[in-house]
Design an enzyme around this catalytic site. Structure first.
Site, PDB file in Angstrom:
ATOM      1  N   ASP A  95      -1.207   4.435   5.807  1.00 27.43           N
ATOM      2  CA  ASP A  95       0.125   4.952   6.119  1.00 27.43           C
ATOM      3  C   ASP A  95       1.115   3.977   5.483  1.00 27.43           C
ATOM      4  O   ASP A  95       1.569   3.033   6.121  1.00 27.43           O
ATOM      5  CB  ASP A  95       0.307   5.028   7.638  1.00 27.43           C
ATOM      6  N   GLU A 151      -1.422   9.024   3.354  1.00 27.50           N
ATOM      7  CA  GLU A 151      -0.407   9.990   3.770  1.00 27.50           C
ATOM      8  C   GLU A 151       0.575  10.192   2.620  1.00 27.50           C
ATOM      9  O   GLU A 151       1.040   9.230   2.002  1.00 27.50           O
ATOM     10  CB  GLU A 151       0.323   9.484   5.014  1.00 27.50           C
ATOM     11  N   HIS A 202       1.707   2.770  13.450  1.00 29.41           N
ATOM     12  CA  HIS A 202       1.362   2.709  12.026  1.00 29.41           C
ATOM     13  C   HIS A 202      -0.161   2.698  11.850  1.00 29.41           C
ATOM     14  O   HIS A 202      -0.697   3.385  10.980  1.00 29.41           O
ATOM     15  CB  HIS A 202       1.978   1.475  11.365  1.00 29.41           C
TER      16      HIS A 202
END
Length: 165
Positions: free
Chosen positions: A8, A69, A141
């Site tokens: 991420d 992502e 996160h």
């Protein structure tokens, strides 16, 4: 056994998580964390920190595949641009280490993990804890990176084809 790193990316905080696919469709959480950079540092220094820390994680865990992502366009163009820098560094280190990589939209990841493409951070944290049977995931996160790795396993059907065993 297949190990997947989920990422991420972010300039201030980059979440990472490693999973291993085991027998009987179990997903084992091997590790995760957040790479933080100080906003007072220059862009180059911050990107170097992200690069070096991700390199250490990859060499420590030796994943077989990666999931990242995808970028979303923020209302603030500067935020989107700096997010793009962090993503580029993540993708670069994956390429340099010859890791096959897939990218996933945030809504697709959320839907694959929670059944709701607009799930909030709390729902994601709750579900990833249930899936990997761990209560050690506290930072969103890390949870987002873990969700990305799990989404990749589901999308590639590793868990359902017995490949993890």
């Amino acid at each position: 056994m297949i190990k997947i790193i989920g990422l991420d990316p972010g300039m201030s905080k980059t979440g990472w998580a490693i999973i291993r696919l085991e027998e009987k469709n179990n997903i084992k959480f091997l590790g995760g964390g957040t790479i933080s950079t100080d906003g007072k540092l220059g862009v180059g220094e911050r990107l170097h920190i992200i690069f070096e820390q991700l390199k250490k994680v990859i060499f420590l865990y030796s994943p077989n595949e990666a999931a990242v992502e995808k970028i979303f366009i923020n209302k603030n163009p500067k935020s989107s641009l700096t997010l793009g820098y962090a993503r580029a560094i993540a993708i670069l280190i994956l390429r340099m280490t010859d890791l096959p990589m897939n990218e996933y939209d945030a809504n697709y990841i959320k839907k694959s993990i929670t059944g709701n493409g607009h799930a909030d951070k709390g729902q994601i944290i709750f579900m990833v804890k249930q899936i990997v049977k761990s209560s050690n995931i506290k930072c969103h996160h890390t949870a987002d990176a873990l969700a990305t790795a799990i989404c990749h396993a589901y999308t590639k059907n590793f868990c359902f084809m017995g490949i993890g065993s």
